[in-house]
Design an enzyme around this catalytic site. Structure first.
Site, PDB file in Angstrom:
ATOM      1  N   LYS A  54     -54.119 -41.228  72.400  1.00  0.00           N
ATOM      2  CA  LYS A  54     -54.659 -39.854  72.399  1.00  0.00           C
ATOM      3  C   LYS A  54     -54.078 -39.072  71.221  1.00  0.00           C
ATOM      4  O   LYS A  54     -54.789 -38.337  70.538  1.00  0.00           O
ATOM      5  CB  LYS A  54     -54.310 -39.153  73.721  1.00  0.00           C
ATOM      6  N   GLN A  98     -50.031 -37.039  82.129  1.00  0.00           N
ATOM      7  CA  GLN A  98     -50.470 -38.428  82.241  1.00  0.00           C
ATOM      8  C   GLN A  98     -50.165 -38.964  83.639  1.00  0.00           C
ATOM      9  O   GLN A  98     -49.068 -38.786  84.163  1.00  0.00           O
ATOM     10  CB  GLN A  98     -49.775 -39.278  81.157  1.00  0.00           C
ATOM     11  N   ASP A 121     -58.275 -32.360  81.215  1.00  0.00           N
ATOM     12  CA  ASP A 121     -58.615 -33.584  81.966  1.00  0.00           C
ATOM     13  C   ASP A 121     -59.698 -33.297  83.015  1.00  0.00           C
ATOM     14  O   ASP A 121     -60.295 -34.233  83.560  1.00  0.00           O
ATOM     15  CB  ASP A 121     -57.373 -34.102  82.704  1.00  0.00           C
TER      16      ASP A 121
HETATM   17  N1  GUN Z   1     -54.263 -42.039  83.777  1.00  0.00           N
HETATM   18  C1  GUN Z   1     -55.330 -42.858  83.674  1.00  0.00           C
HETATM   19  N2  GUN Z   1     -56.391 -42.180  83.163  1.00  0.00           N
HETATM   20  C2  GUN Z   1     -55.977 -40.917  82.960  1.00  0.00           C
HETATM   21  C3  GUN Z   1     -56.605 -39.754  82.447  1.00  0.00           C
HETATM   22  O1  GUN Z   1     -57.800 -39.735  82.094  1.00  0.00           O
HETATM   23  N3  GUN Z   1     -55.842 -38.641  82.381  1.00  0.00           N
HETATM   24  C4  GUN Z   1     -54.551 -38.619  82.779  1.00  0.00           C
HETATM   25  N4  GUN Z   1     -53.878 -37.464  82.697  1.00  0.00           N
HETATM   26  N5  GUN Z   1     -53.925 -39.672  83.263  1.00  0.00           N
HETATM   27  C5  GUN Z   1     -54.634 -40.822  83.348  1.00  0.00           C
END
Ligand code: GUN
Length: 295
Positions: A54, A98, A121
């Site tokens: 990211k 995350q 998110d």
């Molecule tokens: N863990 C797995 N996929 C995601 C996501 O799209 N966002 C976040 N914050 N954690 C994740």
């Protein structure tokens, strides 16, 4: 049938180029550079990989990205304090926590603490509720990325029979909502299948559009797919391989080689849904920086 391969990597690159152009315009007009922040708790290798990819993508489009790396043992109270700081820091446009979080932390409490206006998110109940009611909101990145693929590939969805495999909060459930909303893409008749579903094979075989987010390697086989179906594979699994130099390869939830010849469109793994998840997150960050929502 020769399927059209849905190239998520190329589509994500196009979107990233569009975002880069917008960022340049923002900088030229004196608007501050978009800033995405991430909180990573502990050292789960998969989470570390996601967060670093990211951050890499942020830099590619000219965003600022910052990482708050916290110890596995951080208390829930400390984490909530950090979220409160981020909610109020005007330089941070949007942030993610995350997942998964360590067991001693209540994930829902953490999600609830994020300001819905910075929740890029799209996991906060306000954003999920607004999505349900077809109001503007941040959409969860993977389902949003899939909707963008359907849109950009001109795939007709209205009136189609759509089957979603998997009901996770992050993918399956929001996907089923987005496909059934009165919108374009949307207006599908959606069936959401999960671990208690009976006759899953028969249900899949009725799908015009099949979205697979079940987390089981090569679960979907050719007998489960209708001729001419659109198949979207969200799964990604690393398995040993004697045919690659690295000794492993990535596969999806769909048995690609036997399913692809039956499809009109199919996403590959890798290079399908994965890159679009990041592109969608970048688009959400851009919306946050532009203060597109005011709820
Ligand atoms: N863990 C797995 N996929 C995601 C996501 O799209 N966002 C976040 N914050 N954690 C994740």
């Amino acid at each position: 049938m020769k399927p059209k391969i849905i190239d998520g990597k190329a589509t994500a690159n196009t979107i990233k180029a569009e975002i880069t152009a917008e960022v340049l315009k923002m900088i030229e007009t004196g608007v501050k550079t978009p800033h995405l922040a991430a909180i990573l708790v502990g050292n789960d290798p998969a989470s570390e990989t996601y967060v670093s990819s990211k951050s890499k993508s942020c830099h590619e489009v000219g965003f600022i990205s910052s990482l708050y790396k916290e110890n596995e043992n951080i208390s829930e109270k400390e984490l909530l304090k950090l979220i409160d700081f981020m909610n109020n820091d005007e330089d941070i446009d949007g942030f993610i926590v995350q997942l998964p979080l360590p067991k001693h932390i209540n994930t829902q409490k953490v999600m609830d603490a994020i300001s819905p206006l910075k929740d890029i998110d799209g996991f906060h109940p306000v954003n999920l509720g607004r999505m349900l009611m077809n109001n503007p909101s941040y959409l969860p990145a993977t389902p949003y990325g899939i909707m963008l693929l359907l849109e950009r590939y001109g795939i007709e969805t209205e009136g189609k029979n759509c089957v979603v495999l998997g009901r996770s909060n992050i993918v399956g459930t929001p996907m089923s909502v987005l496909l059934s909303r009165n919108a374009n893409p949307g207006n599908c008749t959606v069936t959401l299948c999960h671990s208690k579903t009976k006759n899953i094979k028969e249900i899949c075989a009725q799908a015009d559009i099949l979205v697979v987010a079940i987390g089981k390697p090569e679960f979907v086989t050719a007998d489960m797919v209708k001729n001419g179906a659109v198949v979207i594979d969200v799964g990604i699994h690393r398995v040993d391989s004697s045919t690659t130099k690295s000794g492993f390869k990535l596969i999806g939830d769909v048995k690609y080689d036997e399913v692809a010849p039956k499809c009109s469109f199919i996403t590959p793994v890798p290079g399908g849904v994965g890159p679009m998840t990041i592109a969608a997150l970048l688009l959400n960050t851009l919306k946050a920086a532009k203060k597109e929502f005011s709820f």
